[in-house]
Write a protein that holds these residues in place. Structure first.
Motif, mmCIF file in Angstrom:
data_model
loop_
_atom_site.group_PDB
_atom_site.id
_atom_site.type_symbol
_atom_site.label_atom_id
_atom_site.label_comp_id
_atom_site.label_asym_id
_atom_site.label_seq_id
_atom_site.Cartn_x
_atom_site.Cartn_y
_atom_site.Cartn_z
ATOM 1 N N LEU A 2 0.832 -1.200 0.000
ATOM 2 C CA LEU A 2 0.000 0.000 0.000
ATOM 3 C C LEU A 2 0.868 1.250 0.000
ATOM 4 O O LEU A 2 1.992 1.254 0.508
ATOM 5 N N LYS A 3 0.321 2.315 -0.570
ATOM 6 C CA LYS A 3 0.972 3.613 -0.515
ATOM 7 C C LYS A 3 0.099 4.572 0.294
ATOM 8 O O LYS A 3 -1.131 4.559 0.151
ATOM 9 N N CYS A 4 0.740 5.394 1.108
ATOM 10 C CA CYS A 4 0.010 6.343 1.957
ATOM 11 C C CYS A 4 0.687 7.709 1.911
ATOM 12 O O CYS A 4 1.908 7.805 1.728
ATOM 13 N N SER A 43 -3.681 4.144 -1.143
ATOM 14 C CA SER A 43 -3.972 3.526 -2.429
ATOM 15 C C SER A 43 -3.336 2.143 -2.502
ATOM 16 O O SER A 43 -2.259 1.913 -1.944
ATOM 17 N N ASN A 44 -4.015 1.237 -3.215
ATOM 18 C CA ASN A 44 -3.432 -0.075 -3.515
ATOM 19 C C ASN A 44 -3.080 -0.193 -4.995
ATOM 20 O O ASN A 44 -2.817 -1.287 -5.494
ATOM 21 N N THR A 48 -8.116 4.441 -4.604
ATOM 22 C CA THR A 48 -7.532 5.409 -3.680
ATOM 23 C C THR A 48 -8.646 6.074 -2.893
ATOM 24 O O THR A 48 -9.697 6.394 -3.454
ATOM 25 N N GLU A 130 5.311 4.095 -0.398
ATOM 26 C CA GLU A 130 5.080 2.754 0.141
ATOM 27 C C GLU A 130 5.114 2.806 1.665
ATOM 28 O O GLU A 130 5.997 3.435 2.259
ATOM 29 N N GLU A 282 -4.927 -5.845 1.648
ATOM 30 C CA GLU A 282 -4.649 -4.592 0.959
ATOM 31 C C GLU A 282 -5.860 -4.097 0.174
ATOM 32 O O GLU A 282 -5.728 -3.296 -0.759
ATOM 33 N N GLU A 283 -7.051 -4.536 0.569
ATOM 34 C CA GLU A 283 -8.258 -4.065 -0.103
ATOM 35 C C GLU A 283 -8.484 -2.583 0.214
ATOM 36 O O GLU A 283 -8.389 -2.167 1.364
ATOM 37 N N ILE A 284 -8.791 -1.807 -0.812
ATOM 38 C CA ILE A 284 -9.170 -0.413 -0.654
ATOM 39 C C ILE A 284 -10.508 -0.239 -1.370
ATOM 40 O O ILE A 284 -10.615 -0.481 -2.576
ATOM 41 N N ILE A 359 -9.964 -0.247 4.489
ATOM 42 C CA ILE A 359 -8.518 -0.284 4.288
ATOM 43 C C ILE A 359 -8.058 -1.610 4.884
ATOM 44 O O ILE A 359 -7.866 -1.729 6.094
ATOM 45 N N GLY A 360 -7.917 -2.628 4.045
ATOM 46 C CA GLY A 360 -7.635 -3.953 4.572
ATOM 47 C C GLY A 360 -8.772 -4.407 5.466
ATOM 48 O O GLY A 360 -9.934 -4.427 5.044
#
Length: 440
Positions: A2-4, A43-44, A48, A130, A282-284, A359-360
């Motif tokens: 995931l990216k934040c 975002s995955n 996003t 990441e 990693e579900e968004i 988010i997850g």
């Protein structure tokens, strides 16, 4: 992976603006601490979501709409994946009041806020890297109290006097949970955290800007994790929760009590971070539902009473009134004016928005208005996960959302001027939030 991303921008208004939160205007003449908007993006790679919190009593619908439209334009992220919420500080930015209200906004500031708020969300998105997301919880029952009480004669009463011998018990519970979503980059550097707890930020009072106790929380997190760390506070369902202990308290807490409250929550958030576990998956995903709520039938006898009060009671100029401060005739006058404003603004039905995101294995709920704590607890009990954040005062909607068993004239939060809907409207919102979450 995931990216934040996180971002924050100062939004302290100029002096001279009207501070909303009480019945009568307060003109800002100083700053206790600066006000901010703060945003988080995750975002995955396929989906996003961006969430933002403003140091504000509430977010005006026009401001909410303007911010989201600009973010969609800048990022291409669908509006269903975006949300803006208010911390509910009672010493924060100006906000337009109802027509004919003494509370006034500032058009120049609001136009600027739309641009700055959209920038904040967009820059959180642009700063994504990441990251590892963790979730943890703390606990405190030391700062919040249910402010609606059962009295000896059987009635419900909002905010009776401290030590009132007719108080039997609180009408409902509190929510002692302090929920924290904590984020660090792939190298272990702390990036930011979202802290969620339910209690009114109406402690410091006065005519100087302040984020109240939530501001203390985010300041402590920055001191702990570094100057680049962005702490974001989302208020839980605190419509009937404040800081006044009616049963065991000796006196009304001083304004400085906001520091104590903020430190208590900050301590719990830091402990929660220290034991937080990585989220699973990693579900968004995010979903919004728009629907209509019907207004209650108006009691024309009450309207006649309000017209009589407005015609016969002379206002005391310069008097600042808040709930439970005496001056019954003046409180009646303000109640009457508010009732007539609500009556003149009646619509029959009003559009509401509710949102659930994932988010997850963490679920993030954005609900309208000042939901009572019972509704937040219902959402948590019925959520697909035990890991939850619930942000009230989202989507540009203010106003109280009491339980259906507390619709009474002695309950401030359920008066027609505060809550014009049919009984059960808030329960419907909570149910819709859970249903949205279960199909994400």
């Amino acid at each position: 992976m995931l990216k934040c991303g996180f971002y924050e921008k100062e939004i302290t208004p100029p002096l001279g603006c009207c501070i909303p939160g009480y019945y009568t205007p307060r003109i800002a003449d100083g700053v206790v601490d600066k006000l901010y908007c703060r945003a988080f993006a995750v975002s995955n790679g396929e989906n996003t979501i961006i969430r933002m919190s403003l140091d504000s009593l509430a977010v005006h619908p026009d401001v909410n709409k303007g911010i989201l439209e600009r973010v969609v334009e800048y990022t291409g992220i669908p509006e269903s994946n975006l949300s803006v919420s208010a911390t509910h500080s009672h010493t924060a930015i100006p906000r337009k009041g109802p027509k004919d209200s003494q509370i006034f906004g500032d058009e120049n500031f609001e136009e600027w806020l739309i641009r700055v708020g959209a920038d904040c969300m967009t820059l959180a998105y642009q700063s994504m890297e990441e990251a590892v997301i963790k979730y943890g919880t703390g606990y405190t029952d030391a700062i919040g109290f249910n402010r609606v009480y059962v009295m000896k004669d059987g009635r419900l009463q909002t905010a009776p006097e401290i030590g009132d011998p007719d108080v039997v018990r609180p009408h409902g519970p509190i929510d002692p949970e302090v929920s924290v979503i904590y984020v660090e980059n792939k190298d272990g550097k702390p990036l930011g955290a979202m802290v969620n707890h339910a209690c009114h930020p109406d402690v410091i009072k006065g005519t100087k800007y302040s984020a109240d106790w939530p501001g203390v929380v985010v300041k402590r997190l920055k001191e702990k994790y570094g100057s680049d760390f962005v702490g974001i506070f989302f208020n839980g369902t605190c419509g009937n929760i404040n800081h006044v202990d009616v049963i065991n308290g000796k006196e009304y807490p001083p304004s400085s009590h906001y520091i104590t409250m903020g430190n208590i929550v900050a301590d719990e958030a830091i402990k929660a971070i220290s034991s937080a576990e990585p989220i699973i998956g990693e579900e968004i995903a995010s979903s919004k539902e728009y629907f209509e709520l019907a207004e209650r039938e108006w009691d024309m006898n009450r309207i006649a009473w309000a017209e009589h009060i407005v015609a016969t009671v002379k206002p005391i100029e310069g008097l600042t009134l808040a709930l439970g401060t005496g001056y019954q005739d003046q409180e009646d006058l303000l109640t009457a004016k508010g009732l007539l404003r609500a009556y003149n603004a009646r619509q029959g039905k009003r559009t509401m928005t509710v949102q659930a995101s994932r988010i997850g294995d963490v679920y993030f709920y954005n609900v309208p208005g000042e939901m009572w704590v019972q509704h937040g607890l219902y959402i948590k009990e019925n959520s697909p996960s035990k890991k939850n954040v619930i942000a009230e005062l989202s989507h540009g909607v203010g106003g109280y959302m009491p339980t259906k068993d507390a619709i009474a004239d002695t309950v401030y939060e359920s008066k027609m001027s505060s809550y014009p809907f049919e009984a059960g409207a808030a329960e419907l919102i909570a149910e819709k939030a859970v249903r949205l979450a279960k199909v994400l």
